[in-house]
Scaffold this motif. Structure first.
Motif, short mmCIF file in Angstrom:
data_model
loop_
_atom_site.label_atom_id
_atom_site.label_comp_id
_atom_site.label_asym_id
_atom_site.label_seq_id
_atom_site.Cartn_x
_atom_site.Cartn_y
_atom_site.Cartn_z
N SER A 58 0.84 -1.20 0.00
CA SER A 58 0.00 0.00 0.00
C SER A 58 0.88 1.26 0.00
O SER A 58 1.92 1.31 0.65
N GLU A 102 -2.00 -3.64 -1.01
CA GLU A 102 -3.06 -2.94 -1.74
C GLU A 102 -3.96 -3.97 -2.41
O GLU A 102 -3.64 -4.52 -3.47
N ASP A 103 -5.07 -4.27 -1.76
CA ASP A 103 -5.98 -5.31 -2.26
C ASP A 103 -7.31 -5.14 -1.55
O ASP A 103 -7.35 -4.96 -0.33
N LYS A 104 -8.43 -5.19 -2.29
CA LYS A 104 -9.75 -4.97 -1.71
C LYS A 104 -10.28 -6.17 -0.92
O LYS A 104 -11.34 -6.08 -0.27
N THR A 105 -9.55 -7.27 -0.95
CA THR A 105 -9.98 -8.45 -0.20
C THR A 105 -10.05 -8.14 1.29
O THR A 105 -9.15 -7.51 1.84
N TYR A 119 -4.66 -6.82 4.26
CA TYR A 119 -5.08 -6.25 2.99
C TYR A 119 -5.82 -4.94 3.26
O TYR A 119 -6.50 -4.80 4.29
N THR A 120 -5.70 -3.98 2.36
CA THR A 120 -6.37 -2.70 2.58
C THR A 120 -7.88 -2.88 2.72
O THR A 120 -8.54 -2.07 3.37
N GLY A 121 -8.42 -3.94 2.13
CA GLY A 121 -9.86 -4.19 2.21
C GLY A 121 -10.37 -4.44 3.61
O GLY A 121 -11.57 -4.27 3.87
N GLN A 231 -21.26 -6.70 6.53
CA GLN A 231 -20.75 -6.68 5.17
C GLN A 231 -21.72 -7.36 4.21
O GLN A 231 -22.44 -8.29 4.58
#
Length: 276
Positions: A58, A102-105, A119-121, A231
């Motif tokens: 990130s 850097e990953d939306k997971t 993960y950034t998610g 979520q």
């Protein structure tokens, strides 16, 4: 191969696993321990380095610094505990490292030996520094309790059980043998799922102790799972007995009940580590 020989092989295999038991510190749970740190840690460190080479870190400096700061404080509490309880060699073998990918997971994990990824998610679920500490405590607890090595050990046990079942049913009618093997496979799979949930619950409990030791608010560990349950798709999760993780509601209930005891344990452990 006669039946007596088959039985002997099965007994030897089972005994080999039974005598290879260890105890998880703090919780006191007995666990299979067939894989040493000397064997698993170099592999974990190599895999972690390969992962970092293939994934983007990130660029959010503030978020990354927060993650690393929380990781340092919580792993520091774990390190103090280990050194105060005769586990200096184990502490020396760990290579704590914390990185934000850097990953939306919506995920975070820790490898044996302390290599940890967020993960950034998952950061919106964490929401604040105490939320980051709750997730961090959970992941650090997996490494501390050697859950990765235990999963490898139980995988070996499952393979040995399959071999023993095949040997003991080798002389039976093929259809009957297939029934036995299918029953073993289903039972083994459900057993592994339950075993994974045991790891998750243990990491939840240890993680709360560690975050308290490091000076964070344990109430946020409950709020993290409240937010996780909000979520999209959370209501479509499989039944708990078919999942590797306890349900969000189970975790909320158990963590709420656990926090008072965790505060007592953390206070005692902090006092112990300060005295050494």
């Amino acid at each position: 191969m006669n039946s007596e020989m088959k039985k002997t092989i099965a007994i030897v295999v089972v005994l080999g696993f039974v005598i290879s038991c260890a105890t998880v510190p703090i919780t006191g749970r007995k666990q299979f321990s067939l894989v040493s740190d000397a064997k698993i840690l170099p592999m974990a460190f190599q895999q972690y380095q390969g992962f970092l080479e293939q994934n983007k870190l990130s660029s959010n400096a503030a978020m990354t610094n927060q993650l690393k700061s929380v990781g340092k404080r919580i792993s520091g509490a774990v390190d103090r505990y280990m050194r105060a309880n005769g586990m200096a060699a184990k502490a020396d073998a760990y290579r704590w490292e914390f990185n934000l990918i850097e990953d939306k997971t919506v995920n975070a994990w820790a490898m044996p030996g302390g290599k940890t990824v967020f993960y950034t998610g998952i950061m919106p679920i964490a929401k604040n520094v105490d939320g980051v500490a709750a997730i961090m405590g959970h992941e650090v607890a997996h490494a501390f309790a050697r859950h990765g090595a235990e999963r490898m050990s139980t995988g070996m046990l499952a393979q040995a059980g399959g071999l023993a079942t095949a040997l003991l049913t080798g002389g039976k009618d093929p259809k009957q043998q297939q029934l036995w093997m299918t029953a073993y496979g289903v039972g083994s799979q459900l057993g592994q799922l339950k075993f994974s949930r045991t790891h998750e619950t243990e990491a939840d409990k240890l993680g709360v102790v560690f975050m308290i030791m490091a000076g964070y608010n344990p109430a946020e560990s409950v709020n993290v799972w409240v937010r996780m349950g909000q979520q999209p798709g959370a209501q479509n999760a499989p039944p708990e007995f078919l999942s590797t993780h306890p349900s969000n509601q189970t975790r909320i209930k158990e963590l709420t009940a656990w926090i008072p005891q965790a505060k007592v344990i953390a206070k005692r452990l902090n006092a112990q580590t300060m005295a050494n």
